[in-house]
Scaffold this motif. Structure first.
Motif, PDB file in Angstrom:
ATOM      1  N   LEU A 113      35.343  35.345  20.882  1.00  0.00           N
ATOM      2  CA  LEU A 113      34.591  35.231  19.631  1.00  0.00           C
ATOM      3  C   LEU A 113      33.841  33.893  19.558  1.00  0.00           C
ATOM      4  O   LEU A 113      32.707  33.841  19.057  1.00  0.00           O
ATOM      5  CB  LEU A 113      35.532  35.374  18.439  1.00  0.00           C
ATOM      6  N   ILE A 114      34.455  32.824  20.053  1.00  0.00           N
ATOM      7  CA  ILE A 114      33.784  31.522  20.051  1.00  0.00           C
ATOM      8  C   ILE A 114      32.546  31.560  20.942  1.00  0.00           C
ATOM      9  O   ILE A 114      31.582  30.809  20.724  1.00  0.00           O
ATOM     10  CB  ILE A 114      34.756  30.429  20.516  1.00  0.00           C
ATOM     11  N   ALA A 115      32.541  32.449  21.926  1.00  0.00           N
ATOM     12  CA  ALA A 115      31.391  32.548  22.832  1.00  0.00           C
ATOM     13  C   ALA A 115      30.131  33.066  22.136  1.00  0.00           C
ATOM     14  O   ALA A 115      29.027  32.883  22.660  1.00  0.00           O
ATOM     15  CB  ALA A 115      31.731  33.455  24.011  1.00  0.00           C
ATOM     16  N   ILE A 116      30.276  33.712  20.966  1.00  0.00           N
ATOM     17  CA  ILE A 116      29.109  34.300  20.294  1.00  0.00           C
ATOM     18  C   ILE A 116      28.050  33.253  19.980  1.00  0.00           C
ATOM     19  O   ILE A 116      26.880  33.410  20.367  1.00  0.00           O
ATOM     20  CB  ILE A 116      29.548  35.063  19.023  1.00  0.00           C
ATOM     21  N   PRO A 117      28.360  32.142  19.280  1.00  0.00           N
ATOM     22  CA  PRO A 117      27.318  31.132  19.047  1.00  0.00           C
ATOM     23  C   PRO A 117      26.832  30.471  20.327  1.00  0.00           C
ATOM     24  O   PRO A 117      25.673  30.023  20.393  1.00  0.00           O
ATOM     25  CB  PRO A 117      27.995  30.116  18.118  1.00  0.00           C
ATOM     26  N   VAL A 118      27.677  30.404  21.351  1.00  0.00           N
ATOM     27  CA  VAL A 118      27.230  29.830  22.626  1.00  0.00           C
ATOM     28  C   VAL A 118      26.164  30.719  23.249  1.00  0.00           C
ATOM     29  O   VAL A 118      25.125  30.233  23.712  1.00  0.00           O
ATOM     30  CB  VAL A 118      28.425  29.650  23.589  1.00  0.00           C
ATOM     31  N   TYR A 119      26.388  32.018  23.258  1.00  0.00           N
ATOM     32  CA  TYR A 119      25.403  32.957  23.798  1.00  0.00           C
ATOM     33  C   TYR A 119      24.103  32.919  22.999  1.00  0.00           C
ATOM     34  O   TYR A 119      23.016  33.037  23.561  1.00  0.00           O
ATOM     35  CB  TYR A 119      25.964  34.383  23.789  1.00  0.00           C
ATOM     36  N   ARG A 120      24.246  32.763  21.683  1.00  0.00           N
ATOM     37  CA  ARG A 120      23.055  32.856  20.838  1.00  0.00           C
ATOM     38  C   ARG A 120      22.224  31.578  20.853  1.00  0.00           C
ATOM     39  O   ARG A 120      20.987  31.638  20.890  1.00  0.00           O
ATOM     40  CB  ARG A 120      23.482  33.190  19.401  1.00  0.00           C
ATOM     41  N   TYR A 121      22.864  30.426  20.836  1.00  0.00           N
ATOM     42  CA  TYR A 121      22.116  29.188  20.607  1.00  0.00           C
ATOM     43  C   TYR A 121      22.110  28.234  21.802  1.00  0.00           C
ATOM     44  O   TYR A 121      21.435  27.198  21.742  1.00  0.00           O
ATOM     45  CB  TYR A 121      22.686  28.464  19.385  1.00  0.00           C
ATOM     46  N   ALA A 122      22.829  28.539  22.855  1.00  0.00           N
ATOM     47  CA  ALA A 122      22.834  27.629  24.001  1.00  0.00           C
ATOM     48  C   ALA A 122      21.472  27.654  24.690  1.00  0.00           C
ATOM     49  O   ALA A 122      20.905  28.725  24.946  1.00  0.00           O
ATOM     50  CB  ALA A 122      23.918  28.036  24.999  1.00  0.00           C
ATOM     51  N   PRO A 123      20.883  26.500  24.987  1.00  0.00           N
ATOM     52  CA  PRO A 123      19.586  26.477  25.684  1.00  0.00           C
ATOM     53  C   PRO A 123      19.744  26.956  27.120  1.00  0.00           C
ATOM     54  O   PRO A 123      20.791  26.778  27.747  1.00  0.00           O
ATOM     55  CB  PRO A 123      19.203  24.988  25.646  1.00  0.00           C
ATOM     56  N   TYR A 124      18.699  27.591  27.624  1.00  0.00           N
ATOM     57  CA  TYR A 124      18.743  28.061  29.007  1.00  0.00           C
ATOM     58  C   TYR A 124      18.312  26.925  29.911  1.00  0.00           C
ATOM     59  O   TYR A 124      17.191  26.421  29.820  1.00  0.00           O
ATOM     60  CB  TYR A 124      17.830  29.276  29.224  1.00  0.00           C
ATOM     61  N   LEU A 125      19.207  26.504  30.773  1.00  0.00           N
ATOM     62  CA  LEU A 125      18.911  25.443  31.726  1.00  0.00           C
ATOM     63  C   LEU A 125      18.579  26.082  33.072  1.00  0.00           C
ATOM     64  O   LEU A 125      19.464  26.576  33.769  1.00  0.00           O
ATOM     65  CB  LEU A 125      20.113  24.501  31.867  1.00  0.00           C
TER      66      LEU A 125
END
Length: 243
Positions: free
Chosen positions: A45-57
């Motif tokens: 569940l914590i991965a949801i904001p990571v998937y949504r807002y993490a910049p693509y490097l």
């Protein structure tokens, strides 16, 4: 003379039965299956904001831009880093929980193989994902009679490799080890079902422009883990280990 001989023969059998009964009670007392499932659901569940807002490097140079669209052939390195750190931290928390439980109950838990295998699987997942970036799987031949745009699609072997390199599969494989450690048949069945979900989801190639495309791939496993944790916590048989 006959009665004494029979007593001597029955005594080892009775002792063996007592030992087996105590072994079953110890294993039941050691089980805390709900806790690993709850931890894995939390990091999913914590991965949801990571998937949504993490910049693509684009550190691997796999992204290509055409007009207003950008297509990347590899997974975001930020996500790979998240899952590696999250899974390793999860196993550390689980290990601490089992150690504390063992000290409180006075019953040792052979959880080390599960923790070691889980961390190794997390590292292998990251290594396999990076390897796939530089060694893409061969696609199936495109249909020459189709008017729809074609995308690279891996063959049957490719589906298996992609599925095994997914976080869901890594969690499922580690749960199989935990089922072996705890000699837990119900957890074995649950782990096989969860592993099947991880393989299917991990092998899917997604073509969409929606920023929330990942939700089903996180909410479904999280829901399964939460339901499993609740079931194992509620229906855990009471066990008392004799002093």
């Amino acid at each position: 003379m006959t009665d004494e001989s029979a007593s001597r023969e029955d005594s080892p059998r009775e002792l063996l039965a007592v030992v087996r009964d105590l072994t079953r009670q110890v294993r039941a007392a050691q089980r805390a299956t709900w806790f690993p499932l709850l931890v894995f659901a939390a990091i999913t569940l914590i991965a949801i904001p990571v998937y949504r807002y993490a910049p693509y490097l684009d550190v691997f140079g796999t992204c290509r831009s055409q007009g207003n669209h950008t297509v990347c052939a590899a997974e975001n390195p930020v996500l790979l880093g998240y899952w590696t750190v999250a899974l390793t931290a999860a196993y550390a928390v689980i290990a601490g929980f089992y150690v504390r439980q063992s000290r409180r109950r006075g019953v040792g838990t052979p959880v080390r193989p599960y923790i070691v295998v889980g961390i190794i699987l997390a590292v292998l997942m990251t290594a396999a994902s990076i390897w796939l970036i530089y060694h893409p799987l061969p696609p199936l031949p495109a249909d020459p009679f189709s008017t729809e745009p074609t995308y690279p699609t891996p063959g049957p072997g490719g589906w298996l490799v992609l599925g095994l390199a997914s976080p869901g599969s890594v969690i499922g494989l580690a749960l199989l080890v935990l089922a072996w450690v705890e000699r837990h048949w119900a957890l074995l069945a649950f782990s096989l079902g969860y592993l099947a979900i991880g393989l299917v989801q991990g092998a899917q190639v997604i073509h969409t422009s929606s920023p929330w495309f990942f939700l089903p791939y996180l909410l479904v496993p999280a829901a399964v883990l939460l339901l499993g944790a609740a079931a194992f916590a509620l229906f855990r048989p009471a066990a008392q280990v004799p002093a």
